[in-house]
Write a protein that holds these residues in place. Structure first.
Motif, PDB file in Angstrom:
ATOM      1  N   SER A   2      -3.012 -15.685 -30.123  1.00 54.21           N
ATOM      2  CA  SER A   2      -1.892 -15.098 -30.849  1.00 54.21           C
ATOM      3  C   SER A   2      -1.235 -13.987 -30.028  1.00 54.21           C
ATOM      4  O   SER A   2      -0.032 -13.770 -30.123  1.00 54.21           O
ATOM      5  CB  SER A   2      -2.323 -14.580 -32.214  1.00 54.21           C
ATOM      6  OG  SER A   2      -3.252 -13.541 -32.066  1.00 54.21           O
ATOM      7  N   TYR A   3      -2.052 -13.305 -29.182  1.00 52.12           N
ATOM      8  CA  TYR A   3      -1.483 -12.292 -28.290  1.00 52.12           C
ATOM      9  C   TYR A   3      -0.498 -12.942 -27.327  1.00 52.12           C
ATOM     10  O   TYR A   3       0.603 -12.429 -27.106  1.00 52.12           O
ATOM     11  CB  TYR A   3      -2.598 -11.580 -27.515  1.00 52.12           C
ATOM     12  CG  TYR A   3      -2.077 -10.646 -26.460  1.00 52.12           C
ATOM     13  CD1 TYR A   3      -1.537  -9.417 -26.806  1.00 52.12           C
ATOM     14  CD2 TYR A   3      -2.100 -11.002 -25.115  1.00 52.12           C
ATOM     15  CE1 TYR A   3      -1.038  -8.550 -25.846  1.00 52.12           C
ATOM     16  CE2 TYR A   3      -1.607 -10.142 -24.149  1.00 52.12           C
ATOM     17  CZ  TYR A   3      -1.080  -8.925 -24.516  1.00 52.12           C
ATOM     18  OH  TYR A   3      -0.573  -8.078 -23.563  1.00 52.12           O
ATOM     19  N   CYS A  32      13.102 -12.040 -15.943  1.00 57.63           N
ATOM     20  CA  CYS A  32      12.501 -12.154 -17.273  1.00 57.63           C
ATOM     21  C   CYS A  32      12.196 -13.624 -17.579  1.00 57.63           C
ATOM     22  O   CYS A  32      11.138 -13.949 -18.123  1.00 57.63           O
ATOM     23  CB  CYS A  32      13.447 -11.557 -18.322  1.00 57.63           C
ATOM     24  SG  CYS A  32      12.732 -11.470 -19.970  1.00 57.63           S
ATOM     25  N   SER A  33      13.108 -14.498 -17.197  1.00 55.66           N
ATOM     26  CA  SER A  33      12.911 -15.930 -17.408  1.00 55.66           C
ATOM     27  C   SER A  33      11.693 -16.431 -16.640  1.00 55.66           C
ATOM     28  O   SER A  33      10.926 -17.259 -17.152  1.00 55.66           O
ATOM     29  CB  SER A  33      14.162 -16.691 -16.965  1.00 55.66           C
ATOM     30  OG  SER A  33      13.961 -18.078 -17.057  1.00 55.66           O
ATOM     31  N   GLN A  34      11.498 -15.928 -15.434  1.00 59.19           N
ATOM     32  CA  GLN A  34      10.331 -16.327 -14.643  1.00 59.19           C
ATOM     33  C   GLN A  34       9.030 -15.858 -15.292  1.00 59.19           C
ATOM     34  O   GLN A  34       8.041 -16.589 -15.308  1.00 59.19           O
ATOM     35  CB  GLN A  34      10.448 -15.791 -13.221  1.00 59.19           C
ATOM     36  CG  GLN A  34      11.516 -16.505 -12.420  1.00 59.19           C
ATOM     37  CD  GLN A  34      11.770 -15.863 -11.066  1.00 59.19           C
ATOM     38  OE1 GLN A  34      11.344 -14.747 -10.811  1.00 59.19           O
ATOM     39  NE2 GLN A  34      12.483 -16.580 -10.218  1.00 59.19           N
ATOM     40  N   HIS A  35       9.047 -14.650 -15.829  1.00 56.91           N
ATOM     41  CA  HIS A  35       7.863 -14.157 -16.554  1.00 56.91           C
ATOM     42  C   HIS A  35       7.592 -15.044 -17.770  1.00 56.91           C
ATOM     43  O   HIS A  35       6.439 -15.384 -18.054  1.00 56.91           O
ATOM     44  CB  HIS A  35       8.064 -12.710 -17.010  1.00 56.91           C
ATOM     45  CG  HIS A  35       7.852 -11.700 -15.936  1.00 56.91           C
ATOM     46  ND1 HIS A  35       6.604 -11.254 -15.569  1.00 56.91           N
ATOM     47  CD2 HIS A  35       8.732 -11.055 -15.148  1.00 56.91           C
ATOM     48  CE1 HIS A  35       6.721 -10.372 -14.600  1.00 56.91           C
ATOM     49  NE2 HIS A  35       8.008 -10.235 -14.322  1.00 56.91           N
ATOM     50  N   LEU A  36       8.648 -15.385 -18.472  1.00 59.80           N
ATOM     51  CA  LEU A  36       8.512 -16.252 -19.643  1.00 59.80           C
ATOM     52  C   LEU A  36       7.961 -17.618 -19.238  1.00 59.80           C
ATOM     53  O   LEU A  36       7.077 -18.158 -19.909  1.00 59.80           O
ATOM     54  CB  LEU A  36       9.864 -16.395 -20.349  1.00 59.80           C
ATOM     55  CG  LEU A  36       9.903 -17.250 -21.603  1.00 59.80           C
ATOM     56  CD1 LEU A  36       8.941 -16.728 -22.658  1.00 59.80           C
ATOM     57  CD2 LEU A  36      11.324 -17.302 -22.154  1.00 59.80           C
ATOM     58  N   ASP A  37       8.459 -18.173 -18.141  1.00 59.70           N
ATOM     59  CA  ASP A  37       7.947 -19.455 -17.647  1.00 59.70           C
ATOM     60  C   ASP A  37       6.455 -19.376 -17.368  1.00 59.70           C
ATOM     61  O   ASP A  37       5.704 -20.285 -17.722  1.00 59.70           O
ATOM     62  CB  ASP A  37       8.682 -19.874 -16.369  1.00 59.70           C
ATOM     63  CG  ASP A  37      10.097 -20.342 -16.624  1.00 59.70           C
ATOM     64  OD1 ASP A  37      10.434 -20.623 -17.790  1.00 59.70           O
ATOM     65  OD2 ASP A  37      10.875 -20.410 -15.652  1.00 59.70           O
ATOM     66  N   HIS A  38       6.039 -18.302 -16.735  1.00 57.49           N
ATOM     67  CA  HIS A  38       4.622 -18.116 -16.428  1.00 57.49           C
ATOM     68  C   HIS A  38       3.784 -18.081 -17.716  1.00 57.49           C
ATOM     69  O   HIS A  38       2.736 -18.728 -17.806  1.00 57.49           O
ATOM     70  CB  HIS A  38       4.421 -16.833 -15.617  1.00 57.49           C
ATOM     71  CG  HIS A  38       2.990 -16.513 -15.360  1.00 57.49           C
ATOM     72  ND1 HIS A  38       2.218 -17.208 -14.458  1.00 57.49           N
ATOM     73  CD2 HIS A  38       2.168 -15.587 -15.914  1.00 57.49           C
ATOM     74  CE1 HIS A  38       1.002 -16.719 -14.464  1.00 57.49           C
ATOM     75  NE2 HIS A  38       0.937 -15.730 -15.334  1.00 57.49           N
ATOM     76  N   LEU A  39       4.264 -17.344 -18.705  1.00 60.89           N
ATOM     77  CA  LEU A  39       3.541 -17.252 -19.981  1.00 60.89           C
ATOM     78  C   LEU A  39       3.476 -18.613 -20.677  1.00 60.89           C
ATOM     79  O   LEU A  39       2.441 -18.989 -21.235  1.00 60.89           O
ATOM     80  CB  LEU A  39       4.202 -16.222 -20.896  1.00 60.89           C
ATOM     81  CG  LEU A  39       4.108 -14.782 -20.433  1.00 60.89           C
ATOM     82  CD1 LEU A  39       4.978 -13.884 -21.316  1.00 60.89           C
ATOM     83  CD2 LEU A  39       2.672 -14.295 -20.440  1.00 60.89           C
ATOM     84  N   LEU A  40       4.576 -19.356 -20.635  1.00 60.07           N
ATOM     85  CA  LEU A  40       4.594 -20.679 -21.254  1.00 60.07           C
ATOM     86  C   LEU A  40       3.646 -21.636 -20.533  1.00 60.07           C
ATOM     87  O   LEU A  40       2.964 -22.445 -21.175  1.00 60.07           O
ATOM     88  CB  LEU A  40       6.019 -21.242 -21.261  1.00 60.07           C
ATOM     89  CG  LEU A  40       6.978 -20.539 -22.211  1.00 60.07           C
ATOM     90  CD1 LEU A  40       8.412 -20.983 -21.949  1.00 60.07           C
ATOM     91  CD2 LEU A  40       6.594 -20.788 -23.655  1.00 60.07           C
ATOM     92  N   ASN A  41       3.576 -21.521 -19.205  1.00 61.50           N
ATOM     93  CA  ASN A  41       2.620 -22.344 -18.452  1.00 61.50           C
ATOM     94  C   ASN A  41       1.185 -22.005 -18.832  1.00 61.50           C
ATOM     95  O   ASN A  41       0.343 -22.899 -18.971  1.00 61.50           O
ATOM     96  CB  ASN A  41       2.822 -22.159 -16.948  1.00 61.50           C
ATOM     97  CG  ASN A  41       4.085 -22.835 -16.461  1.00 61.50           C
ATOM     98  OD1 ASN A  41       4.574 -23.779 -17.062  1.00 61.50           O
ATOM     99  ND2 ASN A  41       4.625 -22.334 -15.362  1.00 61.50           N
TER     100      ASN A  41
END
Length: 69
Positions: A2-3, A32-41
């Motif tokens: 959930s975190y 920011c998009s790259q960070h988001l991509d990393h989190l989604l991966n």
């Protein structure tokens, strides 16, 4: 997990705000998009491991039925 989901939501909102403020191709938005991509991966890896674990728990005949469908 959930975190991780909460963090994804924070970055997603931040990305939209940055895109609105600086444009969708700005350095700030893209970082920011790259960070988001990393989190989604990371989320996908976590989900794949969890799904793989659950599938291993099923009896063979259930997997066979799922394969046919």
């Amino acid at each position: 997990m959930s975190y991780l989901l909460n963090l994804i939501e924070v970055y997603r909102n931040e990305m939209f705000e940055l895109a609105e403020k600086y444009g969708p191709t700005s350095t700030e938005t893209l970082e920011c998009s790259q960070h988001l991509d990393h989190l989604l991966n990371e989320l996908m890896k976590t989900e794949k491991k969890r799904t793989h674990f659950v599938i291993k728990q099923f009896p063979k005949f259930v997997l066979f039925i799922l394969y046919i469908i």
